[in-house]
Design a protein around this motif. Structure first.
Motif, PDB file in Angstrom:
ATOM      1  N   GLU A  48       0.823  -1.210   0.000  1.00 26.53           N
ATOM      2  CA  GLU A  48       0.000   0.000   0.000  1.00 26.53           C
ATOM      3  C   GLU A  48       0.856   1.258   0.000  1.00 26.53           C
ATOM      4  O   GLU A  48       0.562   2.229  -0.720  1.00 26.53           O
ATOM      5  CB  GLU A  48      -0.939   0.006   1.209  1.00 26.53           C
ATOM      6  CG  GLU A  48      -1.861   1.210   1.222  1.00 26.53           C
ATOM      7  CD  GLU A  48      -2.868   1.184   2.367  1.00 26.53           C
ATOM      8  OE1 GLU A  48      -3.519   2.233   2.589  1.00 26.53           O
ATOM      9  OE2 GLU A  48      -3.020   0.133   3.025  1.00 26.53           O
ATOM     10  N   VAL A  67      -4.982  -4.835  -2.525  1.00 27.06           N
ATOM     11  CA  VAL A  67      -4.608  -3.430  -2.398  1.00 27.06           C
ATOM     12  C   VAL A  67      -4.879  -2.793  -3.759  1.00 27.06           C
ATOM     13  O   VAL A  67      -4.406  -3.279  -4.790  1.00 27.06           O
ATOM     14  CB  VAL A  67      -3.136  -3.271  -1.999  1.00 27.06           C
ATOM     15  CG1 VAL A  67      -2.795  -1.795  -1.802  1.00 27.06           C
ATOM     16  CG2 VAL A  67      -2.843  -4.056  -0.717  1.00 27.06           C
ATOM     17  N   ARG A  91      -7.802  -0.865   0.550  1.00 26.15           N
ATOM     18  CA  ARG A  91      -7.757  -2.322   0.678  1.00 26.15           C
ATOM     19  C   ARG A  91      -9.171  -2.893   0.658  1.00 26.15           C
ATOM     20  O   ARG A  91     -10.094  -2.290   1.195  1.00 26.15           O
ATOM     21  CB  ARG A  91      -7.084  -2.746   1.989  1.00 26.15           C
ATOM     22  CG  ARG A  91      -5.698  -2.186   2.194  1.00 26.15           C
ATOM     23  CD  ARG A  91      -5.116  -2.655   3.526  1.00 26.15           C
ATOM     24  NE  ARG A  91      -3.865  -1.977   3.820  1.00 26.15           N
ATOM     25  CZ  ARG A  91      -3.045  -2.331   4.807  1.00 26.15           C
ATOM     26  NH1 ARG A  91      -3.363  -3.349   5.602  1.00 26.15           N
ATOM     27  NH2 ARG A  91      -1.931  -1.666   5.020  1.00 26.15           N
TER      28      ARG A  91
END
Length: 200
Positions: A53, A76, A67
């Motif tokens: 991320e 993600v 997410r």
């Protein structure tokens, strides 16, 4: 890139295999000119989900990523018009059935940061494991354990990119077959431990 595959369970029933870390795709938004980048990360490695991320937010001009939880993994996801330009290797179907080469600007980045490239490949399609063997010592069979790294990929092009980076940093490796690379020499494993390490 792909989003998982079907496997046959012990009863002979085909089921969808949860994606391993790093499986993913780029897909167009149905009502705009932008694209979604989705990377599926196994729940087993929360640290790598965080790293994924952070990386998406860092390279996306909007700084956005989110997410979504699925059974056994987290996707993600990040939206941008620029993903096809940043990942020109993307395309329909599975990776090993098409040519995977780096653009000159991508190769320059890999050459400048080979350990980051190696770490990303190991953490997506590789592992650090403990092997063991036995040998006779003074008439007694003793067990010895030793760590090693494995990298597995069906794409010959990705194997080539991986081993080229290993050569660049001075890691000894062996190719067991068309899809498996092993790093087992003690000094090279220690070198990998210092720069890569196990998944987390």
């Amino acid at each position: 890139m792909h989003t998982g595959s079907k496997v046959t369970d012990p009863k002979g029933v085909q089921v969808q295999r949860p994606p391993t870390l790093g499986d993913g795709c780029i897909s167009g938004h149905p009502r705009s000119t932008g694209y979604y980048l989705r990377i599926a990360c196994a729940n087993s490695w929360p640290g790598l989900i965080d790293a994924c991320e952070i990386a998406m937010r860092t390279i996306n001009p909007t700084g956005c990523a989110f997410r979504t939880q699925a059974q056994g993994y987290v996707s993600v996801v990040s939206y941008s018009r620029h993903w096809p330009h940043l990942f020109p290797q993307h395309g329909p179907g599975v990776k090993h059935e098409r040519r995977i080469t780096l653009e000159p600007w991508q190769q320059a980045i890999v050459d400048a940061h080979p350990w980051e490239f190696i770490r990303g490949l190991i953490h997506s399609d590789g592992c650090r494991i403990t092997n063991w063997t036995t040998r006779m010592v003074g008439g007694e069979r003793k067990r010895y354990e030793y760590p090693r790294y494995f990298f597995t990929n069906l794409s010959a092009d990705i194997i080539r990119l991986f081993t080229r980076a290993l050569d660049q940093v001075g890691v000894d490796w062996k190719q067991a077959n068309a899809r498996n690379i092993s790093v087992a020499r003690k000094a090279s494993v220690a070198f990998m431990d210092a720069h890569v390490g196990p998944k987390y």
